[in-house]
Enzyme design. Structure first.
Site, PDB file in Angstrom:
ATOM      1  N   HIS A 180      -3.375  -5.683   1.258  1.00  0.00           N
ATOM      2  CA  HIS A 180      -2.638  -5.844   2.522  1.00  0.00           C
ATOM      3  C   HIS A 180      -2.526  -7.295   2.972  1.00  0.00           C
ATOM      4  O   HIS A 180      -3.375  -7.760   3.740  1.00  0.00           O
ATOM      5  CB  HIS A 180      -3.350  -5.046   3.618  1.00  0.00           C
ATOM      6  CG  HIS A 180      -3.192  -3.577   3.482  1.00  0.00           C
ATOM      7  ND1 HIS A 180      -2.262  -2.855   4.204  1.00  0.00           N
ATOM      8  CD2 HIS A 180      -3.834  -2.686   2.700  1.00  0.00           C
ATOM      9  CE1 HIS A 180      -2.352  -1.578   3.886  1.00  0.00           C
ATOM     10  NE2 HIS A 180      -3.296  -1.436   2.972  1.00  0.00           N
ATOM     11  N   CYS A 183       0.834  -1.202   0.000  1.00  0.00           N
ATOM     12  CA  CYS A 183       0.000   0.000   0.000  1.00  0.00           C
ATOM     13  C   CYS A 183       0.876   1.262   0.000  1.00  0.00           C
ATOM     14  O   CYS A 183       1.527   1.544  -0.995  1.00  0.00           O
ATOM     15  CB  CYS A 183      -0.973  -0.044   1.183  1.00  0.00           C
ATOM     16  SG  CYS A 183      -2.303   1.154   1.052  1.00  0.00           S
ATOM     17  N   GLU A 240      -0.651  -8.503   5.188  1.00  0.00           N
ATOM     18  CA  GLU A 240      -0.435  -8.600   6.641  1.00  0.00           C
ATOM     19  C   GLU A 240      -1.739  -8.551   7.421  1.00  0.00           C
ATOM     20  O   GLU A 240      -1.746  -8.839   8.618  1.00  0.00           O
ATOM     21  CB  GLU A 240       0.536  -7.492   7.102  1.00  0.00           C
ATOM     22  CG  GLU A 240      -0.082  -6.132   7.339  1.00  0.00           C
ATOM     23  CD  GLU A 240      -0.398  -5.349   6.065  1.00  0.00           C
ATOM     24  OE1 GLU A 240      -0.405  -5.948   4.967  1.00  0.00           O
ATOM     25  OE2 GLU A 240      -0.659  -4.133   6.165  1.00  0.00           O
TER      26      GLU A 240
END
Lengths: 223, 79
Positions: free
Chosen positions: A194, A85, A196
């Site tokens: 994302h 991002c 994560e």
């Protein structure tokens, strides 16, 4: 394996990125943007957020931070780097990845679970996936529209450097549904969604994101 | 003392949704003669002494604008 996670002023997802590294079996090493010290890490993650408040352009000022000068030098020598991002925006602004990220075509911040198709399963950060695999990880951005001139995009596709494409709907108007790209050597990867945030069933829509962090551990062991 | 104005706009081939939103608002306000809006950035730099054109060009092209997507114009005025 020591995986550095850089914190810039305005980073938001550095703690989640460090947690993902730990769950994958790596040792997360906090790195500070203002230092000139990569602390002997084996790879670096640039997390999401709004570094420097997205002033000037998203990622533009962070790309000129002191530590980024070291990241650029080492990345050009083969250090694996993942930009998520805002981290992807920083990598483009730093010239480590081609193209640019601009305001979403619909002008809205878009936050949803997103289907991606894995186009390249042979980069340092994607070797635990299969080419053609569909994964679901969150996307959340206001300036995630990947753009470049037609000639640049043609060259990028010709060099097979698109790593992920959006499927079942393009969340931001990115050219050719591009969600992520890689460097010529496949060791630098940037993407808007994302991984994560998709590492545990309790908090994510899937655990599909964990593969990024397990992939890099294998590559570092193999190196 | 010199003043340097740097104007940055998206390249013509890069779509500008913010400019399009402004154009839409103008249409709703009845300004039907406006056919296009491109939104950009305007920087005003004050410089001690005589500005170094090469340095200014470098500043404009490496930080103030992203040459992948933006065009940049410099205007220098000296008092």
């Amino acid at each position: 394996m020591r995986i550095g996670v850089i914190t810039f002023p305005g980073s938001l997802d550095d703690v989640d990125a460090a947690r993902a590294v730990r769950l994958a079996g790596g040792e997360p090493i906090p790195l500070w943007h203002g230092d000139h010290d990569l602390k002997d890490v084996d790879a670096v993650v640039l997390p999401g957020g709004f570094s420097y408040g997205d002033y000037l352009r998203a990622g533009a000022i962070a790309a000129r931070a002191p530590l980024m000068q070291d990241v650029v030098t080492r990345a050009r020598q083969g250090l694996p780097v993942l930009g998520i991002c805002n981290g992807f925006q920083v990598l483009c602004e730093a010239g480590l990845l081609p193209g640019a990220l601009t305001r979403n075509s619909h002008l809205h911040f878009r936050n949803r679970d997103q289907v991606l198709v894995v186009e390249r399963a042979d980069t340092t950060w994607t070797s635990d996936y299969r080419a053609g695999q569909r994964i679901v990880i969150p996307v959340k951005n206001g300036e995630g529209r990947y753009v470049g001139s037609d000639a640049d995009l043609d060259r990028l596709e010709g060099e097979n450097r698109v790593v992920f494409r959006y499927a079942d709907g393009n969340p931001n108007g990115s050219s050719r549904d591009i969600a992520g790209v890689t460097s010529e050597n496949g060791r630098i990867v940037g993407l808007m969604p994302h991984p994560e945030h998709a590492i545990e069933d309790l908090t994510g829509p899937s655990t599909d994101g964990l593969g990024f962090f397990t992939s890099v551990l294998k590559s570092v062991v193999a190196a | 003392m010199s003043r340097v104005v740097v104007d940055v706009v998206l390249k013509p081939e890069i779509s500008d949704p913010q400019g399009q939103a402004v154009l839409g608002a103008l249409g709703r306000l009845g300004h039907d003669s406006i056919t296009s809006v491109r939104q950009g950035k305007h920087f005003v730099l004050e410089v001690d002494g005589t500005p170094d054109e090469a340095e200014l060009k470098q500043i404009a092209e490496t930080l103030l604008a992203n040459p992948v997507i933006e065009d940049v114009e410099l205007h220098v005025t000296t008092d």
